[in-house]
Scaffold this motif. Structure first.
Motif, PDB file in Angstrom:
ATOM      1  N   ALA A  21      33.918  72.705 -26.354  1.00  0.00           N
ATOM      2  CA  ALA A  21      32.626  73.327 -26.663  1.00  0.00           C
ATOM      3  C   ALA A  21      32.801  74.763 -27.142  1.00  0.00           C
ATOM      4  O   ALA A  21      32.127  75.200 -28.083  1.00  0.00           O
ATOM      5  N   ARG A  22      33.717  75.514 -26.505  1.00  0.00           N
ATOM      6  CA  ARG A  22      33.954  76.914 -26.910  1.00  0.00           C
ATOM      7  C   ARG A  22      34.517  76.981 -28.325  1.00  0.00           C
ATOM      8  O   ARG A  22      34.129  77.853 -29.109  1.00  0.00           O
ATOM      9  N   LEU A  23      35.427  76.076 -28.647  1.00  0.00           N
ATOM     10  CA  LEU A  23      36.008  76.065 -29.985  1.00  0.00           C
ATOM     11  C   LEU A  23      34.936  75.769 -31.037  1.00  0.00           C
ATOM     12  O   LEU A  23      34.877  76.434 -32.070  1.00  0.00           O
ATOM     13  N   ARG A  24      34.081  74.784 -30.765  1.00  0.00           N
ATOM     14  CA  ARG A  24      33.040  74.460 -31.729  1.00  0.00           C
ATOM     15  C   ARG A  24      32.067  75.627 -31.893  1.00  0.00           C
ATOM     16  O   ARG A  24      31.700  75.990 -33.014  1.00  0.00           O
ATOM     17  N   GLU A  25      31.673  76.229 -30.785  1.00  0.00           N
ATOM     18  CA  GLU A  25      30.737  77.358 -30.854  1.00  0.00           C
ATOM     19  C   GLU A  25      31.325  78.509 -31.654  1.00  0.00           C
ATOM     20  O   GLU A  25      30.650  79.114 -32.493  1.00  0.00           O
ATOM     21  N   TYR A  30      31.839  81.811 -36.671  1.00  0.00           N
ATOM     22  CA  TYR A  30      32.598  82.387 -37.782  1.00  0.00           C
ATOM     23  C   TYR A  30      31.951  82.012 -39.119  1.00  0.00           C
ATOM     24  O   TYR A  30      31.728  82.864 -39.980  1.00  0.00           O
ATOM     25  N   ALA A  31      31.673  80.723 -39.283  1.00  0.00           N
ATOM     26  CA  ALA A  31      31.093  80.266 -40.551  1.00  0.00           C
ATOM     27  C   ALA A  31      29.725  80.902 -40.791  1.00  0.00           C
ATOM     28  O   ALA A  31      29.401  81.279 -41.927  1.00  0.00           O
ATOM     29  N   ALA A  32      28.932  81.035 -39.742  1.00  0.00           N
ATOM     30  CA  ALA A  32      27.598  81.620 -39.888  1.00  0.00           C
ATOM     31  C   ALA A  32      27.658  83.075 -40.329  1.00  0.00           C
ATOM     32  O   ALA A  32      26.713  83.588 -40.923  1.00  0.00           O
ATOM     33  N   HIS A  33      28.785  83.743 -40.055  1.00  0.00           N
ATOM     34  CA  HIS A  33      28.943  85.137 -40.460  1.00  0.00           C
ATOM     35  C   HIS A  33      29.821  85.286 -41.711  1.00  0.00           C
ATOM     36  O   HIS A  33      30.295  86.386 -42.015  1.00  0.00           O
ATOM     37  N   VAL A  76      30.854  72.692 -40.372  1.00  0.00           N
ATOM     38  CA  VAL A  76      31.767  73.154 -39.329  1.00  0.00           C
ATOM     39  C   VAL A  76      31.393  72.511 -37.994  1.00  0.00           C
ATOM     40  O   VAL A  76      32.267  72.035 -37.257  1.00  0.00           O
ATOM     41  N   TRP A  77      30.120  72.479 -37.658  1.00  0.00           N
ATOM     42  CA  TRP A  77      29.650  71.839 -36.422  1.00  0.00           C
ATOM     43  C   TRP A  77      30.137  70.396 -36.369  1.00  0.00           C
ATOM     44  O   TRP A  77      30.629  69.924 -35.340  1.00  0.00           O
ATOM     45  N   HIS A  78      29.992  69.688 -37.484  1.00  0.00           N
ATOM     46  CA  HIS A  78      30.387  68.280 -37.528  1.00  0.00           C
ATOM     47  C   HIS A  78      31.890  68.121 -37.303  1.00  0.00           C
ATOM     48  O   HIS A  78      32.320  67.285 -36.498  1.00  0.00           O
ATOM     49  N   TRP A  79      32.698  68.906 -38.017  1.00  0.00           N
ATOM     50  CA  TRP A  79      34.151  68.770 -37.878  1.00  0.00           C
ATOM     51  C   TRP A  79      34.608  69.083 -36.460  1.00  0.00           C
ATOM     52  O   TRP A  79      35.391  68.348 -35.872  1.00  0.00           O
TER      53      TRP A  79
END
Length: 200
Positions: A21-25, A30-33, A76-79
């Motif tokens: 969960a931490r890795l996905r978050e 990162y992608a959102a920024h 990114v969320w999906h991967w």
């Protein structure tokens, strides 16, 4: 693009954990920024695996064909929902990293920063990595100073490696998600090292 799977179905497909969960978050953040990320082989503490396939991997290698950089938070969320992939960035696209021993990184940041944090800083088993702007060559002949080369893959926190887990000492939030000015940091690191050598 297929819609992201519900969490319940994802948990049925893979071993879900707080680390996952931490890795996905983090990857989505990162992608959102605007930081492009690449899913890399997952580490279970003993070996590297190619994520949800369970096949062994030779290290922190990309799991995407052609090592495509992802910047869309939904993709990114999906991967990262598929497996606890490591988070990789490509040096030279938006940032690079300056690798320093922790003592030199600490002294450099102390000298370079008079108005708050000057750059994001990662800590890992092998020292510190200062996130800086790419495209400026480091000074030559300085020991203990190494810079990621263009195209080199950089692991980002909280990526786990066989040697340990990467963490943020200075999170990108503290610098407005901007890398530090490379020329200023190189100059400060060189001055700091010269002062240290002069006292020895």
């Amino acid at each position: 693009m297929s819609a992201p799977l519900p969490d319940a179905e994802l948990r049925a497909r893979c071993v879900w954990s707080p680390e996952h969960a931490r890795l996905r978050e983090a990857a989505v953040d990162y992608a959102a920024h605007g930081w492009g990320v690449i899913p890399g082989a997952a580490c279970d503490g003993l070996r590297y695996l190619r994520g949800h396939t369970g096949d062994p991997a030779p290290g922190l290698v990309p799991v995407l064909r052609g090592a495509r950089t992802l910047r869309d938070p939904r993709r990114v969320w999906h991967w990262w929902s598929l497996a606890p992939y490591s988070i990789l960035a490509r040096a030279g696209e938006q940032l690079t990293v300056l690798y320093l021993p922790v003592w030199l990184a600490t002294a450099t940041l102390t000298h370079a920063s008079d108005r708050g944090p000057v750059c994001p800083v990662m800590l890992g088993p092998h020292g510190a990595a200062l996130v800086i702007t790419p495209g400026i060559a480091p000074p030559a002949g300085i020991p203990d100073l190494a810079v990621a080369q263009p195209g080199e893959l950089i692991p980002l926190p909280p990526t786990r490696t066989l040697a340990g887990t990467l963490t943020w000492h200075i999170h990108p939030n503290q610098t407005g998600w901007q890398p530090g000015p490379a020329e200023h940091i190189y100059t400060t690191a060189t001055t700091t090292l010269a002062e240290r050598m002069g006292r020895s």
